[in-house]
Write a protein that holds these residues in place. Structure first.
Motif, mmCIF file in Angstrom:
data_model
loop_
_atom_site.group_PDB
_atom_site.id
_atom_site.type_symbol
_atom_site.label_atom_id
_atom_site.label_comp_id
_atom_site.label_asym_id
_atom_site.label_seq_id
_atom_site.Cartn_x
_atom_site.Cartn_y
_atom_site.Cartn_z
ATOM 1 N N LEU A 135 0.828 -1.202 0.000
ATOM 2 C CA LEU A 135 0.000 0.000 0.000
ATOM 3 C C LEU A 135 0.862 1.251 0.000
ATOM 4 C CD1 LEU A 135 -2.810 1.092 -0.008
ATOM 5 C CD2 LEU A 135 -2.992 0.665 2.431
ATOM 6 N N GLN A 136 2.031 1.164 0.595
ATOM 7 C CA GLN A 136 2.942 2.308 0.608
ATOM 8 C C GLN A 136 3.409 2.661 -0.803
ATOM 9 O OE1 GLN A 136 3.072 4.058 3.147
ATOM 10 N NE2 GLN A 136 3.667 3.042 5.045
ATOM 11 N N TYR A 137 3.686 1.651 -1.640
ATOM 12 C CA TYR A 137 4.177 2.020 -2.970
ATOM 13 C C TYR A 137 3.070 2.599 -3.833
ATOM 14 C CZ TYR A 137 2.818 -2.742 -4.709
ATOM 15 O OH TYR A 137 2.176 -3.897 -5.057
ATOM 16 N N VAL A 138 1.813 2.241 -3.573
ATOM 17 C CA VAL A 138 0.707 2.885 -4.287
ATOM 18 C C VAL A 138 0.645 4.358 -3.895
ATOM 19 C CG1 VAL A 138 -1.804 2.969 -4.563
ATOM 20 C CG2 VAL A 138 -0.633 0.767 -4.542
ATOM 21 N N ARG A 139 0.788 4.640 -2.611
ATOM 22 C CA ARG A 139 0.799 6.026 -2.153
ATOM 23 C C ARG A 139 1.983 6.779 -2.768
ATOM 24 N NH1 ARG A 139 1.293 6.393 3.814
ATOM 25 N NH2 ARG A 139 0.081 8.314 3.745
ATOM 26 N N ALA A 140 3.113 6.098 -2.892
ATOM 27 C CA ALA A 140 4.293 6.736 -3.475
ATOM 28 C C ALA A 140 4.043 7.104 -4.941
ATOM 29 C CB ALA A 140 5.505 5.814 -3.366
ATOM 30 N N GLU A 141 3.380 6.229 -5.693
ATOM 31 C CA GLU A 141 3.104 6.523 -7.102
ATOM 32 C C GLU A 141 2.241 7.772 -7.242
ATOM 33 O OE1 GLU A 141 2.454 3.055 -9.893
ATOM 34 O OE2 GLU A 141 2.321 1.991 -7.982
ATOM 35 N N VAL A 142 1.259 7.919 -6.359
ATOM 36 C CA VAL A 142 0.416 9.122 -6.397
ATOM 37 C C VAL A 142 1.253 10.359 -6.090
ATOM 38 C CG1 VAL A 142 -1.534 10.309 -5.319
ATOM 39 C CG2 VAL A 142 -1.680 7.854 -5.807
ATOM 40 N N ARG A 143 2.120 10.264 -5.119
ATOM 41 C CA ARG A 143 2.924 11.422 -4.751
ATOM 42 C C ARG A 143 3.916 11.805 -5.848
ATOM 43 N NH1 ARG A 143 0.528 10.014 -0.461
ATOM 44 N NH2 ARG A 143 0.525 11.183 1.495
ATOM 45 N N VAL A 144 4.438 10.833 -6.566
ATOM 46 C CA VAL A 144 5.306 11.156 -7.704
ATOM 47 C C VAL A 144 4.522 11.946 -8.733
ATOM 48 C CG1 VAL A 144 6.578 10.198 -9.662
ATOM 49 C CG2 VAL A 144 6.872 9.204 -7.388
ATOM 50 N N ALA A 145 3.337 11.474 -9.071
ATOM 51 C CA ALA A 145 2.518 12.147 -10.079
ATOM 52 C C ALA A 145 2.112 13.540 -9.627
ATOM 53 C CB ALA A 145 1.286 11.316 -10.395
ATOM 54 N N ARG A 146 1.940 13.717 -8.334
ATOM 55 C CA ARG A 146 1.528 15.017 -7.812
ATOM 56 C C ARG A 146 2.730 15.890 -7.451
ATOM 57 N NH1 ARG A 146 -4.031 13.440 -4.450
ATOM 58 N NH2 ARG A 146 -5.347 13.616 -6.310
ATOM 59 N N ASP A 147 3.899 15.465 -7.854
ATOM 60 C CA ASP A 147 5.134 16.221 -7.673
ATOM 61 C C ASP A 147 5.464 16.440 -6.192
ATOM 62 O OD1 ASP A 147 7.290 17.123 -9.124
ATOM 63 O OD2 ASP A 147 6.688 19.223 -9.006
ATOM 64 N N GLU A 148 5.058 15.479 -5.365
ATOM 65 C CA GLU A 148 5.433 15.491 -3.947
ATOM 66 C C GLU A 148 6.573 14.488 -3.793
ATOM 67 O OE1 GLU A 148 1.786 14.457 -2.070
ATOM 68 O OE2 GLU A 148 0.731 16.243 -2.776
ATOM 69 N N ARG B 62 0.354 17.332 -10.621
ATOM 70 C CA ARG B 62 1.034 18.607 -10.860
ATOM 71 C C ARG B 62 2.246 18.479 -11.773
ATOM 72 N NH1 ARG B 62 -1.111 19.326 -5.651
ATOM 73 N NH2 ARG B 62 0.527 18.089 -4.677
ATOM 74 N N ARG B 63 2.921 17.359 -11.692
ATOM 75 C CA ARG B 63 4.087 17.195 -12.565
ATOM 76 C C ARG B 63 3.653 17.201 -14.031
ATOM 77 N NH1 ARG B 63 6.402 12.344 -14.420
ATOM 78 N NH2 ARG B 63 8.397 12.704 -15.441
ATOM 79 N N LEU B 64 2.627 16.446 -14.335
ATOM 80 C CA LEU B 64 2.123 16.380 -15.708
ATOM 81 C C LEU B 64 1.514 17.714 -16.122
ATOM 82 C CD1 LEU B 64 1.673 14.629 -18.178
ATOM 83 C CD2 LEU B 64 -0.416 13.739 -17.113
ATOM 84 N N THR B 65 0.822 18.362 -15.211
ATOM 85 C CA THR B 65 0.242 19.675 -15.508
ATOM 86 C C THR B 65 1.326 20.682 -15.856
ATOM 87 O OG1 THR B 65 -1.594 19.233 -13.991
ATOM 88 C CG2 THR B 65 -1.217 21.523 -14.588
ATOM 89 N N GLY B 66 2.447 20.628 -15.131
ATOM 90 C CA GLY B 66 3.559 21.533 -15.418
ATOM 91 C C GLY B 66 4.130 21.298 -16.811
ATOM 92 N N GLU B 67 4.312 20.013 -17.186
ATOM 93 C CA GLU B 67 4.824 19.710 -18.518
ATOM 94 C C GLU B 67 3.865 20.196 -19.598
ATOM 95 O OE1 GLU B 67 6.813 15.868 -19.243
ATOM 96 O OE2 GLU B 67 6.222 15.356 -17.192
ATOM 97 N N LEU B 68 2.565 20.012 -19.367
ATOM 98 C CA LEU B 68 1.566 20.469 -20.337
ATOM 99 C C LEU B 68 1.563 21.988 -20.443
ATOM 100 C CD1 LEU B 68 -1.262 17.990 -19.334
ATOM 101 C CD2 LEU B 68 -0.291 18.182 -21.639
ATOM 102 N N SER B 69 1.734 22.674 -19.331
ATOM 103 C CA SER B 69 1.754 24.139 -19.341
ATOM 104 C C SER B 69 2.938 24.652 -20.159
ATOM 105 C CB SER B 69 1.823 24.685 -17.913
ATOM 106 O OG SER B 69 0.672 24.322 -17.185
ATOM 107 N N ARG B 70 4.115 24.008 -19.967
ATOM 108 C CA ARG B 70 5.287 24.434 -20.735
ATOM 109 C C ARG B 70 5.085 24.193 -22.225
ATOM 110 N NH1 ARG B 70 7.617 22.625 -15.931
ATOM 111 N NH2 ARG B 70 7.802 20.457 -16.638
#
Length: 975
Positions: free
Chosen positions: A674-687, A881-889
């Protein structure tokens, strides 16, 4: 609450206890720890609090730990407290509250019958017991607020501490107050007690009160009025303000006015005892050796004093305030410090004689049906009485009784002593009615249950050596079967496979269906989890042909169904899993029911039947809670549900799901998957810092773990984090290490997922002009691994791989084109459409980003605008947020104006206008989204208590009455 007569000071501490009780009676459970040095007044404070509770409609019960064999008596304070509860409410009320679980709960409530108690052991069984007790307390408290007072927790056994921690973390919305006392000068740096008390102190529902010594004025008031300032000052200086020592010094002064008072604590405490008659000292010796309150009958039997002499000795000791009478008509020393000092002052031979006397008296009074607590006492007294044969007999009984009630730490300690005594007692086999190899294996099982599988492996290995190669093959086979299970739990996969093979070989040609089924099952399970599916299928089928027990057959059906699914027989595998579930339900095999739910939800996720899988996982979580296994097997199902929510893009629900089942301060206790699932979300959210903390935790706790799905998931998450950090070489190392750990296992899907992540890293590295030739050769290797995995998955599936596998194969093909610098627009179109059809928003948004980049390169402006807009909408909804940032650029380069989120009304001031710090602004933003303090703490990686401080500051600065109003102000909706 009114003050009782004679009690002095402690105003703040009593107020804190009263506040905790008010919170508890209002439905907010609380835990209070009262700490301080010996003699500072902890018990007096608790007694005063108890007295002030008189007259209130409370169910108040008290239990104490005892010094006898400190840490050896399983659940001693809880047993005492629940006996007091029984006296208050009656045994029928406890039977009603148990709701059919009397046998299991009898481990903690002796008034309940243990008839029909399950013989299943292990951490699942212990978690079941703890959860049932939690529910029982909740039912009792629903009728009257419950207050449990536990004294001298520094002497508590480990299982009692674990239960206290479990209750403190998991009691919710019930009127329960737990309060306990402990000595701060009795804790070792590395003791379990220090760890548990630290966890309790940090708990969100806990209050910690450390009592200081009295000042001169309070000490004078305690000693009584009319004393001169000179006397009070002298006593205060000599005692340092310690209440008990002050009373002893004052008593010494009163006995010998103007005479000398001993300088040493030992001499001071022994002054009362030294003045006793010979009979009085004999009585005190028995009580000190017993280590707990002693009844008159036991005192008479152990002291050897005739009636008149006994009465004279007791009267002398009571009159001189050495002994006190308890409400239960027993006798105990006035303070534990006196007991400890007197006991230490005895010669070794005197101590041994007293222990033998107490043991003899206890044996006579208890008879053959001694309770587990009495068994542990007898083991202690015979051992310290130096009677090895009697010590061996009772210590083995105590060890087995502790194991039956899942007090594994205490059982482990007792088994260690049994093994030592066995070597000293010539007739050990006759006394214990067992053999040494069986005893070793018995002890190994308890050590495994107690969390030490490595030591358990050593003991079972020693048992095999003692039996010898020429020994009974059935005995050896049983030992090797057990060794296989122990080695698997010790993360020794090769050793587990070797032991299981040996067990099966030893049984060849013999008739023992039950043992053959168990050996085949463990062999098949280890083979399956290490990725050897075909061989596992053969072994499981062979075991099923000889299995006679419905429980074993149900377990094997679940294993076979899972294997058939993994090998491509998808419909047949799911059908067999359902058969296994039905059989498990018919035998009420709770562990196998939940295992079937776990494997079924996994299969449905692989088939992309996500909503059905999620519904099944939630149903399994509810069953786990009903079984009392919410915090163990139930968390596996939470992990499955979280993984499905990750696919569906319903990421916020993952934390909501965790909030429902796990207290905020126990987040580190989440299972690794369950921890690695939480980690995947945090990577995507740039945390990324939070993600790295989670993955560091996973990696540090998973050394030696070979579960194919776990390895694939974990290393994929780690590689994704390194890609997000722009560290493609670290991502490459993670992928290579993960693929190496997967080895030659048949888990094609985990290898596929990890290889595709590697291709994404290669694509990013190539796009940044990082030594393209080096990355190209690596990408070709990964592409070959993808093709190999897809070939296996398609062959197994009759030409069609699993839906997500087909999508990943398309991603791999597109990323390879990207690394090679070849046209890839069509490939990304196909990837985006596939993910959209499967309902996976995050990878769809990633694909549309890649597609938009391709479109921009050939100047397709309108198409670029469409793809960026769709991808941005998906990413924004996910808060990726990470993906949003790439899309914004990319949008800036393409001249595309992305839709902004609605701005606050003009009247709403800025955060700076409110005077908020940057952290307070973050907290306010999350309040406006409806986050609880627990979720804010996890999102910002800070403690919940820190969040509480920030929330208070935010409300004050905004002038908001509550969180709801603060949210309105942040959104500009307040009037």
């Amino acid at each position: 609450m009114s003050a009782s007569r004679g009690f002095v000071g402690r105003t703040a501490e009593l107020a804190a206890l009263a506040a905790a009780l008010d919170d508890a009676t209002g439905g907010e459970p609380r835990t209070v720890l009262i700490a301080g040095e010996a003699g500072v007044g902890k018990t007096c404070l608790l007694e005063e609090f108890e007295e002030r509770c008189d007259g209130r409609d409370l169910l108040l019960a008290r239990g104490a730990c005892v010094s006898v064999g400190a840490g050896e008596l399983p659940y001693s304070p809880w047993l005492a407290a629940m006996h007091a509860v029984e006296i208050s409410v009656g045994a029928p009320a406890l039977v009603e509250g148990a709701r059919g679980e009397q046998a299991a709960l009898s481990a903690l409530i002796p008034a309940l019958s243990d008839a029909g108690r399950s013989t299943e052991g292990g951490q699942l069984a212990r978690a079941h017991l703890f959860s049932l007790f939690l529910e029982l307390l909740g039912r009792l408290a629903a009728k009257r607020p419950l207050v449990l007072l536990l004294e001298d927790l520094h002497w508590a056994d480990t299982s009692s501490l674990d239960l206290l921690l479990f209750l403190s973390r998991n009691l919710r919305r019930v009127p329960v107050l737990l309060a306990g006392t402990l000595r701060t000068d009795e804790l070792n740096e590395d003791s379990r007690h220090r760890v548990v008390f630290g966890e309790l102190i940090r708990g969100r529902t806990s209050t910690y009160l450390e009592l200081s010594r009295f000042g001169r004025d309070d000490l004078g008031a305690m000693l009584g009025g009319g004393l001169s300032t000179e006397v009070i000052t002298k006593v205060h200086e000599r005692s340092g303000g310690n209440a008990f020592l002050a009373q002893e010094i004052f008593a010494a002064e009163q006995r010998n006015p103007g005479g000398p008072v001993p300088d040493h604590l030992r001499d001071l405490l022994m002054m009362r005892v030294d003045g006793l008659s010979e009979e009085g000292q004999q009585v005190v010796g028995v009580v000190a050796a017993a280590g707990r309150p002693v009844s008159g009958a036991l005192l008479e039997a152990a002291s050897g004093l005739a009636g008149p002499a006994l009465r004279s000795g007791v009267r002398d000791a009571v009159t001189r305030q050495v002994l006190v009478r308890t409400p239960e008509e027993s006798y105990q020393l006035r303070h534990s410090l006196t007991a400890e000092t007197f006991y230490q002052d005895l010669l070794p031979g005197e101590r041994a004689g007293l222990h033998r006397a107490v043991a003899t008296a206890l044996t006579a009074s208890a008879g053959p049906d001694a309770s587990p607590i009495v068994q542990a006492e007898l083991a202690h007294h015979w051992f310290h009485g130096r009677k090895d044969d009697d010590a061996l007999f009772w210590t083995l009984r105590a060890a087995r009784s502790a194991a039956i009630v899942h007090a594994y730490a205490e059982a482990r300690r007792q088994y260690g002593r049994v093994l030592d005594l066995w070597r000293r007692v010539p007739a050990a086999a006759e006394i214990c009615e067992t053999t040494y190899p069986r005893l070793l294996d018995e002890a190994a099982e308890v050590l495994d249950y107690g969390g030490d599988p490595q030591r358990a492996v050593q003991l079972t290995g020693e048992a095999i050596q003692v039996v010898g190669a020429g020994g009974d093959p059935k005995v050896l086979a049983a030992l090797h079967e057990h060794l296989a299970r122990l080695r698997w739990r010790a993360s020794d996969t090769p050793g587990a496979l070797a032991a299981a093979r040996e067990a099966i070989a030893l049984l060849d040609g013999l008739s023992d269906p039950a043992l053959q089924a168990r050996a085949g099952e463990v062999y098949a399970r280890v083979l399956m989890l290490s990725g050897h599916y075909r061989q596992a299928l053969q072994e499981a089928q062979a075991a099923l042909t000889v299995a006679e027990s419905p429980v074993e057959r149900g377990y094997l059906l679940v294993t076979l169904g899972t294997l058939r699914f993994l090998l491509g027989e998808r419909d047949g595998g799911v059908a067999q899993l359902r058969d296994g579930l039905a059989l498990a339900e018919s035998t009420d095999s709770k562990e196998n029911i939940l295992r079937a739910y776990t494997n079924l939800t996994y299969c449905l996720q692989m088939l992309n039947q996500l909503e059905e899988g999620l519904e099944l996982a939630r149903r399994g979580c509810e069953l786990a809670a009903g079984f009392g296994l919410r915090m163990t097997t139930g968390m596996v199902l939470v992990g499955n549900a979280a993984d499905i929510l990750l696919d569906l893009g319903r990421w916020d629900e993952i934390e909501q799901l965790i909030d429902e089942v796990l207290p905020d301060e126990a987040a580190d206790d989440l299972p690794l998957y369950l921890q690695y699932v939480r980690a995947e979300v945090r990577v995507a959210r740039d945390e990324r810092d939070a993600a790295r903390d989670l993955l560091d935790l996973v990696m540090s706790r998973s050394a030696g773990k070979t579960d194919q799905d776990f390895v694939g998931h974990t290393y994929t998450a780690l590689a994704a984090l390194e890609i997000a950090d722009g560290n493609w070489r670290a991502a490459r190392r993670a992928v290579d290490e993960g693929l190496d750990k997967l080895g030659d296992g048949e888990g094609a899907f985990p290898a596929l997922r990890l290889a595709v992540c590697g291709l994404q890293a290669a694509g990013e590295a190539f796009a940044r002009h990082a030594a393209p030739q080096t990355w190209l050769s690596w990408a070709d290797m990964l592409s070959a691994r993808v093709e190999s995995a897809m070939e296996e998955l398609r062959r197994a599936g009759g030409g069609q791989a699993l839906p997500v596998a087909e999508a990943l194969s398309q991603v791999a093909a597109a990323e390879l084109l990207r690394v090679r610098g070849e046209p890839q627009e069509a490939a990304w179109v196909a990837v985006a459409e596939t993910w959209a059809s499967l309902g996976h928003p995050y990878p769809e948004a990633q694909a549309r980003l890649r597609l938009a980049d391709c479109l921009l390169r050939r100047g397709a402006t309108s198409a670029v605008h469409r793809e960026i807009t769709v991808a941005a909408r998906l990413a924004t909804a996910l808060r990726a947020r990470r993906l949003t940032g790439e899309l914004s650029r990319l949008a800036v380069l393409a001249g595309v104006a992305l839709e902004e989120e609605p701005a606050p009304a003009a009247a709403a001031p800025s955060a700076a206008g409110w005077g908020l710090t940057p952290r307070e602004t973050q907290v306010l933003d999350l309040i406006a989204l409806g986050y609880t303090n627990g979720r804010i703490a996890r999102s910002l990686t800070i403690s919940e208590k820190t969040v509480s401080v920030h929330v208070s500051n935010v409300l004050a600065k905004l002038g908001a009455a509550n969180r709801w109003e603060a949210g309105l102000i942040r959104r500009g909706e307040s009037s």
